[in-house]
Write a protein that holds these residues in place. Structure first.
Motif, PDB file in Angstrom:
ATOM      1  N   LYS A   1      35.050  48.676  39.708  1.00 56.55           N
ATOM      2  CA  LYS A   1      35.319  47.257  39.448  1.00 56.55           C
ATOM      3  C   LYS A   1      35.692  46.518  40.720  1.00 56.55           C
ATOM      4  O   LYS A   1      36.081  47.102  41.718  1.00 56.55           O
ATOM      5  CB  LYS A   1      36.456  47.118  38.424  1.00 56.55           C
ATOM      6  N   ASN A   2      35.601  45.192  40.630  1.00 55.87           N
ATOM      7  CA  ASN A   2      35.981  44.317  41.737  1.00 55.87           C
ATOM      8  C   ASN A   2      37.271  43.594  41.388  1.00 55.87           C
ATOM      9  O   ASN A   2      37.527  43.299  40.212  1.00 55.87           O
ATOM     10  CB  ASN A   2      34.906  43.259  41.993  1.00 55.87           C
ATOM     11  N   TYR A   3      38.068  43.304  42.429  1.00 53.61           N
ATOM     12  CA  TYR A   3      39.279  42.536  42.180  1.00 53.61           C
ATOM     13  C   TYR A   3      39.739  41.899  43.472  1.00 53.61           C
ATOM     14  O   TYR A   3      39.318  42.303  44.559  1.00 53.61           O
ATOM     15  CB  TYR A   3      40.395  43.415  41.612  1.00 53.61           C
ATOM     16  N   THR A   4      40.613  40.883  43.337  1.00 47.48           N
ATOM     17  CA  THR A   4      41.140  40.171  44.503  1.00 47.48           C
ATOM     18  C   THR A   4      42.656  40.132  44.457  1.00 47.48           C
ATOM     19  O   THR A   4      43.253  39.859  43.413  1.00 47.48           O
ATOM     20  CB  THR A   4      40.589  38.733  44.558  1.00 47.48           C
ATOM     21  N   ILE A   5      43.270  40.405  45.604  1.00 50.66           N
ATOM     22  CA  ILE A   5      44.718  40.275  45.781  1.00 50.66           C
ATOM     23  C   ILE A   5      44.955  38.993  46.587  1.00 50.66           C
ATOM     24  O   ILE A   5      44.243  38.727  47.558  1.00 50.66           O
ATOM     25  CB  ILE A   5      45.285  41.490  46.533  1.00 50.66           C
ATOM     26  N   TYR A   6      45.965  38.225  46.173  1.00 52.87           N
ATOM     27  CA  TYR A   6      46.249  36.947  46.808  1.00 52.87           C
ATOM     28  C   TYR A   6      47.560  36.983  47.574  1.00 52.87           C
ATOM     29  O   TYR A   6      48.539  37.593  47.124  1.00 52.87           O
ATOM     30  CB  TYR A   6      46.315  35.835  45.757  1.00 52.87           C
ATOM     31  N   CYS A   7      47.564  36.303  48.712  1.00 56.02           N
ATOM     32  CA  CYS A   7      48.759  36.191  49.545  1.00 56.02           C
ATOM     33  C   CYS A   7      48.966  34.709  49.877  1.00 56.02           C
ATOM     34  O   CYS A   7      48.117  34.097  50.529  1.00 56.02           O
ATOM     35  CB  CYS A   7      48.579  37.008  50.815  1.00 56.02           C
ATOM     36  N   ASN A   8      50.062  34.152  49.390  1.00 57.61           N
ATOM     37  CA  ASN A   8      50.413  32.756  49.661  1.00 57.61           C
ATOM     38  C   ASN A   8      51.624  32.707  50.569  1.00 57.61           C
ATOM     39  O   ASN A   8      52.525  33.527  50.444  1.00 57.61           O
ATOM     40  CB  ASN A   8      50.785  32.040  48.355  1.00 57.61           C
TER      41      ASN A   8
END
Lengths: 111, 113
Positions: free
Chosen positions: A17-24
């Motif tokens: 699977k594909n996924y995205t981790i976010y950094c703000n």
């Protein structure tokens, strides 16, 4: 004061699977770094992003930086078990390589 | 290229005792960092050196923690007296001036009982 947030904090995903981790982050910076940490181990540098629009790719991981949105993403393509680790982003708060780390995203890739 | 060396790897002490950690950075790296990483959290900067000088020690609990960098190379971090909440991994890192990020050592796992 610079604050760095990551989401999700925990991520369990299936292989393939594909996924995205976010950094703000909360204040202006155009230097952001991604690190990987395996359990009981130290931090390993993954990506160095030094300008707006920077994109780096290594294997199944791709990182990007949008300084206007104060956002970086770490995209995982076709996850494999070996990617299971904790991923940290770190922002340079003063252009002097003074890093503030996010809380980390603990990734678990299940067969 | 040799990496960042730290010792000891593990240390168990009783509260109110003192402890010292040692770090040898990558050769030629002007910047040296000490981070504290509590289990389940991201590393928190304790002190940053640039050669011999301190760049940032704003989060160093100066009543009990001290650090020095000898001749701009090796560094020691000391805790005296230790508290239970000091239990953590203490990471040393070094960096050059080329914005390549920080390179981390293996860390010292401190347990205060």
């Amino acid at each position: 004061e610079l604050k760095v947030e990551q989401n999700p904090l925990f991520l369990s995903m299936q292989e393939g699977k594909n996924y995205t981790i976010y950094c703000n982050y909360s204040t202006t910076s155009d230097r952001l770094y991604w690190y990987r940490q395996d359990p009981g181990k130290s931090l390993e540098s993954l990506f160095v992003l030094l300008s707006n629009g920077a994109v780096k790719q290594e294997g199944r991981l791709m990182a990007s930086l949008d300084t206007k949105a104060r956002l970086s993403t770490l995209h995982i393509t076709a996850a494999v078990h070996d990617l299971s680790a904790t991923y940290f982003c770190a922002v340079d708060k003063s252009y002097g390589q003074n890093f503030v780390f996010g809380p980390g995203t603990r990734l678990s890739v299940l067969p | 290229e040799a990496g960042v060396a730290q010792s000891p790897r593990y240390k168990i002490i009783e509260k109110r005792q003192s402890v010292a950690f040692w770090c040898n950075p990558i050769s030629g790296h002007a910047t040296l960092y000490w981070y504290q990483q509590i289990l389940g959290q991201g590393p928190k900067l304790l002190i940053q050196f640039q050669n011999n000088g301190v760049v940032d020690d704003s989060q160093l609990p100066k009543d009990r923690f001290s650090a020095e960098r000898l001749k701009g190379v090796d560094s020691t971090l000391k805790i005296q007296p230790a508290k239970l909440e000091d239990s953590a991994v203490y990471l040393c890192a070094s960096g050059s001036l080329r914005f390549s990020g920080a390179f981390f050592g293996q860390g010292t796992r401190l347990t205060v009982v």
